[in-house]
Design a protein around this motif. Structure first.
Motif, PDB file in Angstrom:
ATOM      1  N   ALA A   1       0.826  -1.200   0.000  1.00 50.08           N
ATOM      2  CA  ALA A   1       0.000   0.000   0.000  1.00 50.08           C
ATOM      3  C   ALA A   1       0.870   1.262   0.000  1.00 50.08           C
ATOM      4  O   ALA A   1       0.562   2.236  -0.706  1.00 50.08           O
ATOM      5  CB  ALA A   1      -0.931  -0.002   1.213  1.00 50.08           C
ATOM      6  N   ALA A   2       1.946   1.253   0.780  1.00 47.90           N
ATOM      7  CA  ALA A   2       2.835   2.410   0.835  1.00 47.90           C
ATOM      8  C   ALA A   2       3.490   2.660  -0.520  1.00 47.90           C
ATOM      9  O   ALA A   2       3.619   3.809  -0.962  1.00 47.90           O
ATOM     10  CB  ALA A   2       3.903   2.214   1.911  1.00 47.90           C
ATOM     11  N   GLN A   3       3.904   1.593  -1.194  1.00 49.68           N
ATOM     12  CA  GLN A   3       4.530   1.758  -2.507  1.00 49.68           C
ATOM     13  C   GLN A   3       3.526   2.269  -3.529  1.00 49.68           C
ATOM     14  O   GLN A   3       3.863   3.113  -4.364  1.00 49.68           O
ATOM     15  CB  GLN A   3       5.162   0.446  -2.954  1.00 49.68           C
ATOM     16  N   LYS A   4       2.282   1.787  -3.453  1.00 50.97           N
ATOM     17  CA  LYS A   4       1.255   2.289  -4.370  1.00 50.97           C
ATOM     18  C   LYS A   4       0.976   3.765  -4.108  1.00 50.97           C
ATOM     19  O   LYS A   4       0.843   4.564  -5.041  1.00 50.97           O
ATOM     20  CB  LYS A   4      -0.032   1.473  -4.224  1.00 50.97           C
ATOM     21  N   ALA A   5       0.905   4.139  -2.834  1.00 52.18           N
ATOM     22  CA  ALA A   5       0.683   5.548  -2.488  1.00 52.18           C
ATOM     23  C   ALA A   5       1.850   6.402  -2.957  1.00 52.18           C
ATOM     24  O   ALA A   5       1.660   7.510  -3.464  1.00 52.18           O
ATOM     25  CB  ALA A   5       0.481   5.694  -0.985  1.00 52.18           C
ATOM     26  N   SER A   6       3.044   5.883  -2.804  1.00 48.05           N
ATOM     27  CA  SER A   6       4.235   6.602  -3.242  1.00 48.05           C
ATOM     28  C   SER A   6       4.200   6.817  -4.746  1.00 48.05           C
ATOM     29  O   SER A   6       4.497   7.907  -5.239  1.00 48.05           O
ATOM     30  CB  SER A   6       5.480   5.816  -2.840  1.00 48.05           C
ATOM     31  N   THR A   7       3.835   5.791  -5.480  1.00 55.04           N
ATOM     32  CA  THR A   7       3.757   5.885  -6.942  1.00 55.04           C
ATOM     33  C   THR A   7       2.688   6.894  -7.356  1.00 55.04           C
ATOM     34  O   THR A   7       2.914   7.714  -8.255  1.00 55.04           O
ATOM     35  CB  THR A   7       3.443   4.500  -7.541  1.00 55.04           C
ATOM     36  N   THR A   8       1.553   6.859  -6.685  1.00 54.85           N
ATOM     37  CA  THR A   8       0.481   7.803  -6.977  1.00 54.85           C
ATOM     38  C   THR A   8       0.930   9.232  -6.715  1.00 54.85           C
ATOM     39  O   THR A   8       0.691  10.131  -7.529  1.00 54.85           O
ATOM     40  CB  THR A   8      -0.766   7.482  -6.126  1.00 54.85           C
ATOM     41  N   LEU A   9       1.585   9.435  -5.595  1.00 54.91           N
ATOM     42  CA  LEU A   9       2.075  10.769  -5.258  1.00 54.91           C
ATOM     43  C   LEU A   9       3.065  11.265  -6.305  1.00 54.91           C
ATOM     44  O   LEU A   9       3.008  12.417  -6.731  1.00 54.91           O
ATOM     45  CB  LEU A   9       2.734  10.762  -3.874  1.00 54.91           C
ATOM     46  N   GLU A  10       3.953  10.400  -6.740  1.00 52.07           N
ATOM     47  CA  GLU A  10       4.934  10.804  -7.756  1.00 52.07           C
ATOM     48  C   GLU A  10       4.255  11.208  -9.052  1.00 52.07           C
ATOM     49  O   GLU A  10       4.648  12.193  -9.695  1.00 52.07           O
ATOM     50  CB  GLU A  10       5.928   9.682  -8.014  1.00 52.07           C
ATOM     51  N   SER A  11       3.236  10.445  -9.454  1.00 56.23           N
ATOM     52  CA  SER A  11       2.575  10.759 -10.727  1.00 56.23           C
ATOM     53  C   SER A  11       1.777  12.050 -10.644  1.00 56.23           C
ATOM     54  O   SER A  11       1.627  12.754 -11.639  1.00 56.23           O
ATOM     55  CB  SER A  11       1.681   9.601 -11.161  1.00 56.23           C
ATOM     56  N   GLN A  12       1.283  12.415  -9.455  1.00 61.72           N
ATOM     57  CA  GLN A  12       0.496  13.646  -9.294  1.00 61.72           C
ATOM     58  C   GLN A  12       1.376  14.879  -9.147  1.00 61.72           C
ATOM     59  O   GLN A  12       0.920  15.993  -9.309  1.00 61.72           O
ATOM     60  CB  GLN A  12      -0.424  13.524  -8.082  1.00 61.72           C
ATOM     61  N   GLN A  13       2.638  14.686  -8.823  1.00 58.97           N
ATOM     62  CA  GLN A  13       3.516  15.830  -8.585  1.00 58.97           C
ATOM     63  C   GLN A  13       4.732  15.780  -9.499  1.00 58.97           C
ATOM     64  O   GLN A  13       5.871  15.721  -9.051  1.00 58.97           O
ATOM     65  CB  GLN A  13       3.948  15.856  -7.127  1.00 58.97           C
ATOM     66  N   GLU A  14       4.506  15.859 -10.777  1.00 61.68           N
ATOM     67  CA  GLU A  14       5.586  15.786 -11.749  1.00 61.68           C
ATOM     68  C   GLU A  14       6.599  16.912 -11.582  1.00 61.68           C
ATOM     69  O   GLU A  14       7.761  16.772 -11.954  1.00 61.68           O
ATOM     70  CB  GLU A  14       5.041  15.791 -13.179  1.00 61.68           C
ATOM     71  N   GLU A  15       6.151  18.044 -11.022  1.00 61.24           N
ATOM     72  CA  GLU A  15       7.049  19.173 -10.877  1.00 61.24           C
ATOM     73  C   GLU A  15       8.075  18.966  -9.763  1.00 61.24           C
ATOM     74  O   GLU A  15       9.034  19.735  -9.637  1.00 61.24           O
ATOM     75  CB  GLU A  15       6.265  20.473 -10.633  1.00 61.24           C
ATOM     76  N   VAL A  16       7.878  17.912  -8.959  1.00 64.58           N
ATOM     77  CA  VAL A  16       8.833  17.637  -7.880  1.00 64.58           C
ATOM     78  C   VAL A  16      10.158  17.235  -8.516  1.00 64.58           C
ATOM     79  O   VAL A  16      10.222  16.437  -9.435  1.00 64.58           O
ATOM     80  CB  VAL A  16       8.306  16.517  -6.953  1.00 64.58           C
ATOM     81  N   GLY A  17      11.208  17.780  -8.000  1.00 65.15           N
ATOM     82  CA  GLY A  17      12.528  17.544  -8.572  1.00 65.15           C
ATOM     83  C   GLY A  17      13.006  16.109  -8.393  1.00 65.15           C
ATOM     84  O   GLY A  17      12.454  15.336  -7.604  1.00 65.15           O
ATOM     85  N   GLU A  18      14.028  15.763  -9.131  1.00 65.47           N
ATOM     86  CA  GLU A  18      14.609  14.424  -9.095  1.00 65.47           C
ATOM     87  C   GLU A  18      15.099  14.063  -7.692  1.00 65.47           C
ATOM     88  O   GLU A  18      14.949  12.927  -7.252  1.00 65.47           O
ATOM     89  CB  GLU A  18      15.756  14.320 -10.106  1.00 65.47           C
TER      90      GLU A  18
END
Length: 122
Positions: free
Chosen positions: A36-53
């Motif tokens: 669940a944590a990894q899925k949430a992490s993946t979702t967060l990454e896809s919603q915040q593309e502007e977040v830096g590398e």
């Protein structure tokens, strides 16, 4: 006479079996949590593309550190429930504590390098 001075504390097989089953159930619950944590992490990454590398790397390393630390704890628990006597339990605890200090030191150094800062030394 020497055996009387150092009585051996035997851990019953039933107790070790029960403890081992409990650890395995906890491991399964943790695996579900990590999914669940990894899925949430993946979702967060896809919603915040502007977040830096760096932020993405920090997130991935935090999850990896948590996963590695919990895996080490479960391995420790597995060894501990299989201990046959108190002396073996103390040896397992000592080994685990030393390993965790080494791991934490390594993780702190990696995080310092990752953030571009060096860990402070006194």
């Amino acid at each position: 006479m020497a055996n009387d001075a150092n009585p051996k504390f035997e851990i019953p097989n039933e107790m070790r079996d029960f403890a081992e089953k409990s650890v395995e159930q906890a491991r399964k619950a943790f695996d579900s949590f990590m999914d669940a944590a990894q899925k949430a992490s993946t979702t967060l990454e896809s919603q915040q593309e502007e977040v830096g590398e760096r932020a993405r790397q920090a997130n991935a390393s935090a999850v990896a550190y948590a996963e590695a630390n919990i895996a080490a704890t479960f391995a420790y628990a597995q060894k501990l429930v299989r201990a046959r006597d108190l002396h073996e339990m103390v040896a397992i605890q000592t080994e685990f504590a030393k390993s965790q200090v080494e791991t934490l030191t390594k993780q702190i150094n990696e995080k310092g390098q990752f953030s571009g800062r060096r860990p402070e030394t006194k």
